[in-house]
Each structure stands twice: as structure tokens, then as C-alpha cells.
Design a protein around this motif. Structure first.
Motif, mmCIF file in Angstrom:
data_model
loop_
_atom_site.group_PDB
_atom_site.id
_atom_site.type_symbol
_atom_site.label_atom_id
_atom_site.label_comp_id
_atom_site.label_asym_id
_atom_site.label_seq_id
_atom_site.Cartn_x
_atom_site.Cartn_y
_atom_site.Cartn_z
ATOM 1 N N UNK A 61 0.873 -1.187 0.000
ATOM 2 C CA UNK A 61 0.000 0.000 0.000
ATOM 3 C C UNK A 61 0.907 1.233 0.000
ATOM 4 N N UNK A 62 0.313 2.404 -0.274
ATOM 5 C CA UNK A 62 1.145 3.601 -0.264
ATOM 6 C C UNK A 62 1.726 3.800 1.147
ATOM 7 N N UNK A 63 2.980 4.180 1.190
ATOM 8 C CA UNK A 63 3.664 4.292 2.485
ATOM 9 C C UNK A 63 4.402 3.003 2.835
ATOM 10 N N UNK A 64 4.044 1.885 2.166
ATOM 11 C CA UNK A 64 4.753 0.613 2.372
ATOM 12 C C UNK A 64 4.839 0.254 3.849
ATOM 13 N N UNK A 65 6.018 -0.195 4.261
ATOM 14 C CA UNK A 65 6.222 -0.616 5.646
ATOM 15 C C UNK A 65 5.832 0.467 6.641
ATOM 16 N N UNK A 66 6.046 1.715 6.286
ATOM 17 C CA UNK A 66 5.769 2.789 7.256
ATOM 18 C C UNK A 66 4.273 2.950 7.519
#
Ligand code: FAD
Length: 531
Positions: A95-100
Motif C-alpha cells: 500500500x502507499x507508504x509501504x512498511x511505514x
């Protein structure tokens, strides 16, 4: 379908991709396309479960299908030959932002020695003094000031106030003090062993992911930035040794897009797979799969790092339960502990512990991870199909020092719980894999009395903490294990960079999100500076 050409195509809108898209598009002359396989998290419509900073574990346990890649299974532990090693599902964000956007929010820089080690291994310009300005640039520390901290970056860094620690946490602190440890306060500015309220990227109790911090409304409104979510890149396009664009799947269509350069930010388990499928990697491995070798770089997919980890769990009795009631939510963010195992005198501060209790769930937990490990593994392709996840072998505990560190960590946990301030709770700690806390594991006390059984348990159940890194490491062109130069350019090809957790030369003594944001800031700066 073919669309217009961009100056930069960024593959993957995770922690690093969000930083790169924001910083590169600040130059109105550059046309930037960011492509993310998973869903968007728009500024005013970010799902509540992503913003919820107090129960980050819920995302993994309840919303796996929505926010994670579906088919990634990995091997964690190294076992003696002949013993079968089970593969386990590993959560990697999609998803947008990935791991963060899905992580546990811990914002740890690591120690100056980590980055000096990077420079010593050939990552020129990546020593502590070189990276500190980028750690400062990304953050807005709300608790600590001074030359080590930044105050106007996109990512807020805060800590649960020690005033909000529960009586249970205070008891743990008494036991830690008996071990000779002290409250070091600022884990990102004081580099000694000790305990602290961990730094987290939370503001007003809400997660600030890289997407939220770097891709706000003003950035998204830039006419030179295009953001495509729910769009999966399938491969790189190439003319000779020059990468010229990408092909992807978007809205049910197969699309090709041209670019001056492609920047891979698909994470440490996917960026190297793109290189391998494009013929950039160990020649013999590629030939076995029938892939034409474009550049023989033996290092691609090697140097795979992770922090080995295991947990313990105990059921709270009435006394412990009432001492564990939180004034405010946030159990997992109350107490972090940096300690030295003593296994390798040249590598102090190699263990991280976190201890807490959750009255709602009725459990106490103590987890460790080896924060400066010696074992590393390798990632390889299973086949040429872009839909196939790679074969990932972390090879944890392959270095005997790590096995020893794990033993010391468990003994330390047991000793802490035997201290009278905690012994009065009569908690029977049982082992449990960290990633999937389960009651019913063997008693810690029993395993510690049987070294053979302990080793067998560790080898079978050791896990990680979702910190894969290092698979396309920075280094000089004449180092066969290096994949990119100090500005992220892939050795031997033109028009291609990698800028995500893959380029980390050696895993730092830290969770990997903040170091990844830092390195993306630094690579973006190098690109804007003409590198
Ligand atoms: C459950 C979990 C908990 C964690 N806890 C912490 C923590 O508390 N603190 C911490 O510091 N770190 C933590 N981490 C690790 C940290 O979040 C990562 O190290 C960091 O996000 C890595 O950043 P990255 O940019 O390299 O990769 P990612 O953030 O993973 O970004 C890669 C992006 O690329 C996209 N992508 C991949 N392939 C394609 C494709 N073919 N086409 C289009 N897009 C693609 C992915 O969907 C993803 O969004 C955690 C990670 C996880 C998963």
C-alpha cells in the motif's frame, strides 16, 4: 498502451518511494511518476486502522489480505543439514507508504558505528557525519533538541511520556536498574546501553507514515508529479545495457512507460528480484533459469539481513493485571532496552529487549531481537515469472555468535523476571514466536535448563522483525558483492538506480524504517545535485 515519458519513474511507493517522489518533484523541471501496487492512503481519507498508532499489530493479524503481499513465504532459521526447514508467511506491505503504513512505528536511528561501518565497507560518503544531516532533515523531534535533532522535517518523532508508564513497567525498570542499566532518555542521541521510552512516529496518537508525511495535499497537487496506485510493475524495459522504462498492469491494462531513469524502491525482497529478472545478477544463477545475463553482479540478492527475534509470553494474574492497566493506550511503546550480550567484545549493544504487559489481553510479554547480528542470507529467484515471489532464506543463527546472543537474551529476560519486584507477580514465561504470539509454548525456565533442547527450539522457531535489507548493497564497482554506487546507480547499467532498504550495506543496530527514510533523502539529494 504507451504513455508519455517521465524523467524519473519510481517503482514502489513505500517508505523510500514516498520520500523520493516528494523530494524529486520539488524541482518543477522534473517529471516524476510514482507507481505503487497497493492502495492509496489519501491525506483526508486514510483508513482509521492505518492511523491507529496504538494497536499496530491489528493490521497484521486482522487485515492481512488488504494491506500485505499475499504469497511471500520465507525461511528464517539456519538448521544443521538434513533437518527440514519450514517456510513461513512473511508480511510485506502492499500500500502507499509501504512498511511505514503498517509497521510498529518504532523510530530508531541506530548507532554512529553502524554508518561508519558502511563507509569502511566502500559506501563512500555514508559515514555517521554524512548521514546525520539526513536523519535531521526527515524528522521533527518533539521531545529533544540540540545538534543531533531536526525540528521541521515531515516525520514527527515522539515518545510515550515516562509519566504514563504503568506500575508494571516501573517494576521492570527497578529490575533493570538492578542490572546496572539507566534511563538514557533519547535513544537516537545517547548511544550507551540503557532503557528508554522508544521513539515512535506518532502525532496526536496517530501514525505518520512516509506517505502521510511526504505526500501531503500540497505535494500531490504538483503538476509534475503523477501518482499511480493499484498499479503493479511487471518488469523493466531495456535497450542494450540502458534501462528505458517499465511495463505494468493498471486498470486491467498492460501499459509501458518510458523514463530517463527508473528508480527501484520496491523493498529489499522485490527490488533485487527486478534486477535478477532483467539479467543483472550472479551469471550462473541467471543462466540456470534461462535468463540472458546483461551484467554479472554476484552480489544481487546476497547480503540479506534481518534481526533474529523470539518472544516470551505469560498470563497475568490479578495483581499483575491491575498493575498493567494503562492510563493511555500504547503498550508496545512503553519500554525499550539496549544491552550488550558480551558475546563479541567488539560489538557491544547487540541486543534489544522490550517488555510490557497488556491488561486487556491479560498477558505480559518480553521480546528480544539481535540488534547487531552476524548472520546473513540470500534471496534467489524461483523462476522467471514476475508473479512468483522470490525464494528468501534469511539463514538466521548461522553464525554461532548469534545463537549465543539469543541464549544470553533469554537468560537476561529470565533473570529480570526472577528479580523480587517482578517475581512477586509469579509470571511463568513461555516461549512464543514473536510474529504470531501464541500461548502454550515451552516454559522458558525449563528450556534454559536444557541447552540441547534450547538450541533445537531456537533453530526451529527463530523469526525476524520484518527488517529485510541489504540485497543490493552500496559499494565500489570493483567489489563483486556491491550492486549500486554511493548515489544508488546500478553498476554496469545506465538509467537504473535502487534506493530502498536493499542498498543498506550492513543492517544497523536499529529498526530499519528511519534508516530507509534517511537513505532515500540522501539519494534524492544526490540526484537533485546532478549525480
Ligand atoms: C509488520 C512490520 C512491522 C515493522 N515494524 C517496524 C518498526 O516498528 N520500526 C521500523 O523502523 N521498521 C519497521 N518495519 C520495517 C520498515 O517498515 C521497513 O524497513 C521499511 O518500510 C522499508 O522501506 P522500503 O521503502 O525499503 O520498502 P517498503 O516500505 O516495503 O516499500 C516497498 C513498496 O513497493 C511496492 N512494490 C513492490 N513491488 C512492486 C511492484 N511490482 N509494483 C509496484 N509496487 C511495488 C510495495 O507494495 C511497497 O509499498 C516493519 C515492517 C513491517 C512489515
Amino acid at each position: 498502451m504507451t504513455t508519455p515519458r517521465y524523467d524519473h519513474i519510481i517503482v514502489g511507493g513505500g517508505s523510500a518511494g514516498s520520500v523520493l517522489a516528494s523530494r524529486l518533484s520539488a524541482d518543477p523541471q522534473r517529471h516524476v511518476l510514482l507507481i505503487e501496487a497497493g492502495p492509496d492512503t489519501p491525506p483526508h481519507a486514510t483508513p482509521a486502522e492505518i492511523l491507529d498508532g496504538h494497536n499496530p499489530f491489528r493490521l497484521r493479524l486482522e487485515l492481512r489480505d488488504r494491506y500485505f503481499w499475499p504469497d511471500l513465504s520465507v525461511r528464517h532459521g539456519a538448521q544443521p543439514e538434513g533437518i527440514e526447514r519450514p517456510e513461513r508467511y512473511l508480511e510485506q506491505a502492499r500500500l502507499l507508504g509501504g512498511g511505514s503504513s503498517v509497521n510498529v512505528l518504532v523510530a530508531n536511528r541506530g548507532l554512529p558505528r553502524d554508518y561508519d561501518q558502511w563507509a569502511a565497507l566502500g559506501a563512500e560518503g555514508w559515514g555517521w557525519d554524512d548521514v546525520l544531516p539526513y536523519f535531521r532533515k526527515l524528522e521533527r523531534d518533539t521531545d529533544y533538541a540540540g545538534p543531533l535533532h531536526g525540528h521541521d522535517g515531515p516525520i514527527p518523532i515522539s515518545r510515550v511520556s515516562t509519566r504514563d508508564w504503568t506500575p508494571f513497567t516501573r517494576s521492570v525498570v527497578s529490575a533493570l536498574q538492578a542490572e546496572g542499566l539507566r534511563d538514557i532518555g533519547d535513544q537516537n542521541g545517547v548511544f550507551d546501553d540503557g532503557y528508554f521510552a522508544p521513539a515512535v512516529n506518532l502525532e496526536h496518537g496517530q501514525r505518520v507514515s512516509a506517505a502521510r508525511g511526504y505526500l501531503d495535499e500540497a505535494v500531490r497537487a504538483r503538476p509534475n508529479l503523477t501518482l499511480w496506485t493499484d498499479s503493479q510493475v511487471l518488469g523493466l524495459q531495456r535497450e542494450g545495457t540502458r534501462i528505458t522504462g517499465v511495463e505494468l498492469q493498471r486498470n486491467g491494462e498492460h501499459v509501458t512507460v518510458g523514463a530517463g531513469e527508473v528508480i527501484l524502491a520496491a523493498g529489499a525482497l522485490q527490488s533485487p528480484a527486478f534486477l535478477l529478472r532483467s539479467g543483472i545478477g550472479p551469471a550462473s544463477q541467471l543462466q540456470e533459469l534461462g535468463i540472458e545475463v546483461i551484467v554479472d553482479r554476484p552480489g544481487v540478492g546476497g547480503n540479506l539481513w534481518e534481526h533474529s527475534s523470539l518472544g516470551t509470553l505469560a498470563t497475568l494474574g490479578d495483581a499483575a493485571r491491575s498493575d498493567a492497566v494503562l492510563a493511555r493506550p500504547g503498550t508496545s511503546h512503553q519500554l525499550g532496552i539496549r544491552v550488550s550480550s558480551g558475546v563479541d567484545p567488539d560489538t557491544p549493544s547487540d541486543l534489544y529487549l522490550t517488555i510490557g504487559a497488556d491488561a486487556e489481553r491479560g498477558v505480559a510479554h518480553a521480546l528480544f531481537w539481535i540488534n547487531k547480528p552476524s548472520s546473513s542470507g540470500r534471496l534467489t529467484l524461483r523462476d522467471r515469472d514476475p508473479a512468483s515471489p522470490p525464494h528468501v532464506d534469511f539463514n538466521l543463527l548461522s553464525d554461532p555468535r548469534d545463537l549465543q546472543r539469543a541464549r544470553v537474551a533469554l537468560r537476561t529476560i529470565q533473570r529480570l523476571f526472577k528479580h523480587p519486584v517482578l517475581a512477586r507477580y509469579e509470571l511463568q514465561l513461555a516461549l512464543t514466536p514473536f510474529a504470531v504470539p501464541q500461548p502454550g509454548g515451552p516454559k522458558l525456565e525449563t528450556l534454559l535448563a536444557d541447552d540441547t533442547a534450547l538450541e533445537a527450539y531456537l533453530r526451529r522457531h527463530i523469526g525476524g522483525v520484518w527488517h529485510p535489507s541489504g540485497t543490493c548493497r552500496i559499494g565500489t564497482a570493483d567489489d563483486p558483492q556491491a550492486v549500486v554506487d554511493s548515489a544508488g546507480r546500478v553498476h554496469g547499467v545506465e538509467g537504473l538506480r535502487v534506493a530502498d532498504a536493499s542498498i543498506i550495506p550492513v543492517i544497523p543496530t536499529a529498526n530499519t524504517n528511519l534508516p530507509t527514510l534517511m537513505l532515500a533523502e540522501k539519494i534524492a539529494d544526490a540526484i537533485l545535485g546532478g549525480a
